[in-house]
Scaffold this motif. Structure first.
Motif, PDB file in Angstrom:
ATOM      1  N   CYS A  28      -7.904   9.868 -26.333  1.00  0.00           N
ATOM      2  CA  CYS A  28      -7.727  10.186 -24.867  1.00  0.00           C
ATOM      3  C   CYS A  28      -7.744  11.515 -24.380  1.00  0.00           C
ATOM      4  N   GLU A  88       2.607  -0.660 -22.733  1.00  0.00           N
ATOM      5  CA  GLU A  88       1.286  -1.128 -22.911  1.00  0.00           C
ATOM      6  C   GLU A  88       1.365  -1.399 -24.572  1.00  0.00           C
ATOM      7  N   GLU A 201       1.456   7.920 -16.335  1.00  0.00           N
ATOM      8  CA  GLU A 201       0.489   7.199 -15.640  1.00  0.00           C
ATOM      9  C   GLU A 201      -1.028   7.880 -16.250  1.00  0.00           C
ATOM     10  N   LEU A 204      -1.805   6.572 -19.461  1.00  0.00           N
ATOM     11  CA  LEU A 204      -2.077   5.241 -19.435  1.00  0.00           C
ATOM     12  C   LEU A 204      -3.241   4.796 -18.970  1.00  0.00           C
ATOM     13  N   PHE A 205      -3.819   5.561 -17.999  1.00  0.00           N
ATOM     14  CA  PHE A 205      -5.174   5.721 -17.335  1.00  0.00           C
ATOM     15  C   PHE A 205      -6.163   5.861 -18.528  1.00  0.00           C
ATOM     16  N   ILE A 207      -5.558   5.476 -21.762  1.00  0.00           N
ATOM     17  CA  ILE A 207      -5.447   4.643 -22.943  1.00  0.00           C
ATOM     18  C   ILE A 207      -6.294   3.232 -22.399  1.00  0.00           C
ATOM     19  N   ARG A 208      -6.063   2.983 -21.176  1.00  0.00           N
ATOM     20  CA  ARG A 208      -6.739   1.705 -20.718  1.00  0.00           C
ATOM     21  C   ARG A 208      -8.158   1.726 -20.768  1.00  0.00           C
ATOM     22  N   LYS A 211      -9.404   1.465 -24.247  1.00  0.00           N
ATOM     23  CA  LYS A 211      -9.234   0.103 -24.715  1.00  0.00           C
ATOM     24  C   LYS A 211     -10.198  -0.633 -24.081  1.00  0.00           C
ATOM     25  N   LYS A 212     -10.562  -0.670 -22.966  1.00  0.00           N
ATOM     26  CA  LYS A 212     -11.394  -1.490 -22.126  1.00  0.00           C
ATOM     27  C   LYS A 212     -12.825  -1.094 -22.948  1.00  0.00           C
ATOM     28  N   LYS A 285     -15.944   5.628 -23.259  1.00  0.00           N
ATOM     29  CA  LYS A 285     -14.861   5.530 -22.284  1.00  0.00           C
ATOM     30  C   LYS A 285     -15.524   4.594 -21.220  1.00  0.00           C
TER      31      LYS A 285
END
Ligand code: ATP
Ligand code: ZN
Length: 288
Positions: A28, A88, A201, A204-205, A207-208, A211-212, A285
């Motif tokens: 991240c 999450e 936030e 999280l942005f 991390i997502r 993950k994606k 990313k």
């Protein structure tokens, strides 16, 4: 005015979740210096301070507000039952909490546990499971090496974490039933301030996006122009595939993104449709 708010995040000091937790923060873009042999460290480039703790203590520290966030297994959360929010699922630390018994014994559902002695480090989860299934059994709480309990005559059955099942096998045990599926999750204290919520936030942005990206592959291939439309119809892409002319006339290079689940199936179809020189590269990313 400079934003001075720093979010405190608790992660496991040493154990199965430690490396993956630190790695996730690194992916991240959060840099941490001297993560070994430290109890806490502040990131140089993100408003976060990391506490290194035993995983069992993390839910309590987050509930009490000693930490604002934590990374911990769902198994620990279920056992500790603290008033905190799961925000999450992180996709690592996957395991299951299972009932296991000696290989030569049969199991026909929870009623097989009636009157048995169960060794476990998860007395709350096991107690709830027994109650839900109307079974009377004795729980022996032990904190480690649960898998040897039947062998030394301490219990008839165990409830313990399993990932590959290798440890059970080596101890002459068989997995009989899964009580809980678990993975590492990001948890948060209730009632974070607006400034803290803003940092969450942001985190999280990132991390997502990480993950994606892990679930996707970037693919490049060459195709004769007359086969382009058949090939394009096989590709999802973020918008549509990118198509670039090759130096050789009549040929194009096609670029797209495929998700891991559909990957092999699509590659075969693309080859059949006339794609050549298919290259597959990882994505670091992915921002949608
Ligand atoms: P600590 O010293 O922090 O209390 P620990 O011995 O309780 O460490 P570990 O064995 O490092 O814990 O496991 C930490 C977490 O990793 C578990 O609570 C669980 O969520 C996850 N995990 C994933 N796979 C397994 C597995 N096969 N066995 C045990 N835990 C696993
Ligand atoms: Zn622990």
């Amino acid at each position: 005015m400079k934003n001075e708010t720093v979010l405190k995040i608790a992660i496991q000091k040493s154990g199965r979740l430690s490396d993956d937790s630190i790695h996730l923060l690194k992916e991240c873009g959060i840099y941490l210096r001297n993560v070994k042999d430290r109890l806490r460290t502040v990131s140089e480039n993100f408003p976060i301070e990391v506490f290194f703790l035993r995983d069992d203590d993390i839910p309590e520290y987050v509930e009490d507000g000693v930490a604002d966030l934590g990374i911990v297994g769902q198994n620990v959360l279920a056992e500790k039952n603290r008033q905190i929010d799961t925000i999450e699922a992180l996709g690592f630390g996957k395991c299951r909490l299972s009932i296991a018994l000696p290989k030569n014994q049969s199991y026909h559902g929870p009623s097989s546990l009636d009157g048995k002695r169960i060794a476990t480090s998860y007395p709350t989860i096991v107690g709830d499971f027994l109650k839900k299934n109307n079974v009377k059994a004795t729980i022996h709480e032990i904190s480690g090496s649960v898998e040897i309990a039947p062998g030394i005559g301490l219990s008839d059955v165990i409830v313990d974490l399993v990932s590959s099942g290798g440890t059970l096998f080596m101890n002459g045990l068989q997995e009989a039933e899964v009580i809980l599926d678990s993975q590492a999750v990001l948890v948060a204290r209730k009632q974070l301030s607006a400034e803290q919520q803003e940092i969450v936030e942001k985190l999280l942005f990132r991390i997502r996006a990480v993950k994606k990206a892990k679930k996707s592959k970037y693919i490049l291939m060459n195709a004769p122009n007359e086969k382009l439309s058949a090939i394009i119809s096989l590709l999802p892409g973020m918008r549509s595939p990118t198509v670039l002319p090759l130096a050789e006339s009549g040929w194009s290079s096609v670029h797209s993104v495929l998700s891991e689940d559909e990957f092999w199936d699509r590659i075969e179809k693309l080859k059949e449709a006339g794609a050549e020189g298919i290259l597959v590269v990882p994505i670091e990313k992915m921002i949608l």
